[in-house]
Design an enzyme around this catalytic site. Structure first.
Site, PDB file in Angstrom:
ATOM      1  N   TYR A   1      -1.212  -2.998  -9.697  1.00 25.60           N
ATOM      2  CA  TYR A   1      -1.267  -3.283  -8.251  1.00 25.60           C
ATOM      3  C   TYR A   1      -2.600  -3.912  -7.870  1.00 25.60           C
ATOM      4  O   TYR A   1      -2.735  -4.498  -6.797  1.00 25.60           O
ATOM      5  CB  TYR A   1      -1.000  -2.003  -7.448  1.00 25.60           C
ATOM      6  CG  TYR A   1      -0.557  -2.285  -6.033  1.00 25.60           C
ATOM      7  CD1 TYR A   1       0.653  -2.914  -5.781  1.00 25.60           C
ATOM      8  CD2 TYR A   1      -1.358  -1.942  -4.949  1.00 25.60           C
ATOM      9  CE1 TYR A   1       1.057  -3.189  -4.482  1.00 25.60           C
ATOM     10  CE2 TYR A   1      -0.956  -2.206  -3.646  1.00 25.60           C
ATOM     11  CZ  TYR A   1       0.254  -2.831  -3.416  1.00 25.60           C
ATOM     12  OH  TYR A   1       0.656  -3.105  -2.129  1.00 25.60           O
TER      13      TYR A   1
ATOM     14  N   TYR B   1       0.931   1.157   1.432  1.00 23.76           N
ATOM     15  CA  TYR B   1       1.562   1.557   0.174  1.00 23.76           C
ATOM     16  C   TYR B   1       0.736   2.664  -0.463  1.00 23.76           C
ATOM     17  O   TYR B   1      -0.488   2.738  -0.284  1.00 23.76           O
ATOM     18  CB  TYR B   1       1.675   0.353  -0.766  1.00 23.76           C
ATOM     19  CG  TYR B   1       2.420   0.632  -2.052  1.00 23.76           C
ATOM     20  CD1 TYR B   1       3.650   1.282  -2.039  1.00 23.76           C
ATOM     21  CD2 TYR B   1       1.879   0.276  -3.274  1.00 23.76           C
ATOM     22  CE1 TYR B   1       4.324   1.557  -3.219  1.00 23.76           C
ATOM     23  CE2 TYR B   1       2.541   0.541  -4.457  1.00 23.76           C
ATOM     24  CZ  TYR B   1       3.765   1.186  -4.415  1.00 23.76           C
ATOM     25  OH  TYR B   1       4.424   1.468  -5.592  1.00 23.76           O
TER      26      TYR B   1
END
Length: 289
Positions: free
Chosen positions: A160, A150
């Site tokens: 995140y 990602y």
């Protein structure tokens, strides 16, 4: 439409849990393209998930293995080669989990035992998997190893958390091991940096729906779906990409090359016009995210 890109090839798929999983979609497409598969996940994931359904649909066998355990990985590759009657052509690593994210601990106050577990599960397991495969000579020459990554490995993305660090390590492993395995066995190793995708794990990230909307507005082609990721991954398993290795390949509708899009700017301007946002800076910050 199937093109028989993987006809006669044999592979191991790590990480399928249910039909929302990227690994699940990749397994389906690999089967459609003619591959034989072994599906693997932890014993708990196999009990809690729907892998029996996927195994039946693809004619695959399941082998329980904890990807953080070298012993389990040795057993997995040994049994897979017995099932296939020889070496393996491709392996998918689609594994990621952060206890800090699950516990909603902020990055500047994470639990370090949790952090170690995040790295072990989400990144070091990739190194262990490749190391075991190489030591046991499990992967055929010109084989392919792919991991799902990602863009948080390169850019800071709100909430995140330590998964960003894990993805950075994952991509580094692909480069470092890609050189060694490529030089010695012509095995290629790549990562796919996928758009945010509503998997079971992905939806556990705080603000995920807002992130999906933002990246959709930013990307000229829109977010890439799990099915589209599967299509892309199949090309990396195939012989069409025999000289592609040590790469982090963005599959995100162009998001990774964007600074600001017209759609995102329009939404941003709307948030600035909101009276509540102007009166409360915290709300404005949330709107920007």
């Amino acid at each position: 439409m199937a093109y028989n890109l993987l006809k006669g090839k044999k592979g191991i798929i790590f990480g399928a849990l249910n039909s929302n999983s990227i690994a699940w979609k990749i397994a389906e497409r690999a089967h459609e393209e003619g591959a034989e598969l072994v599906l693997t996940n932890t014993p708990l994931a196999i009990r809690m998930g729907d892998m029996d359904e996927l195994a039946a649909k693809t004619g695959s066998q399941m082998i329980a293995a904890d990807a953080t355990s070298v012993t389990d990985l040795e057993n997995l590759f040994s049994k897979a080669m017995e099932i296939f009657g020889g070496q393996i052509d491709f392996v998918l690593h689609s594994i990621g989990m952060s206890p800090n994210v699950r516990k909603k601990l902020p990055y500047d106050d994470i639990n370090y035992d949790f952090f170690a577990k995040t790295l072990d599960i989400s990144a070091i397991s990739f190194h262990k998997m490749i190391q075991v495969a190489k030591k046991t000579d499990a992967i055929r020459e010109w084989g392919s190893i792919v991991a799902v990554s990602y863009i948080a490995a390169q850019r800071t993305l709100f909430e995140y958390n330590d998964m960003a660090d894990a993805k950075a390590v994952l991509e580094s492993i692909a480069r470092s091991f890609g050189y060694i395995y490529g030089r010695e066995k012509h095995v290629r190793i790549n990562t796919i940096s996928q758009s945010p995708t509503p998997t079971t794990a992905g939806q556990g990230v705080k603000g995920f729906s807002g992130l999906m909307d933002f990246t959709e507005r930013m990307s000229p082609l829109g977010n890439a779906t799990a099915d589209e990721c599967a299509d892309y991954c199949i090309t990396l398993f195939s012989d069409l990409t025999k000289k592609v290795t040590m790469q982090n390949l963005y599959h995100d509708g162009g998001f990774s090359s964007m600074g600001m899009s017209a759609r995102a700017m329009t939404q941003y301007n709307k948030s600035l016009e909101c009276k509540e946002c102007q009166e409360n800076p915290l709300n404005r910050q949330d709107a920007e995210l």
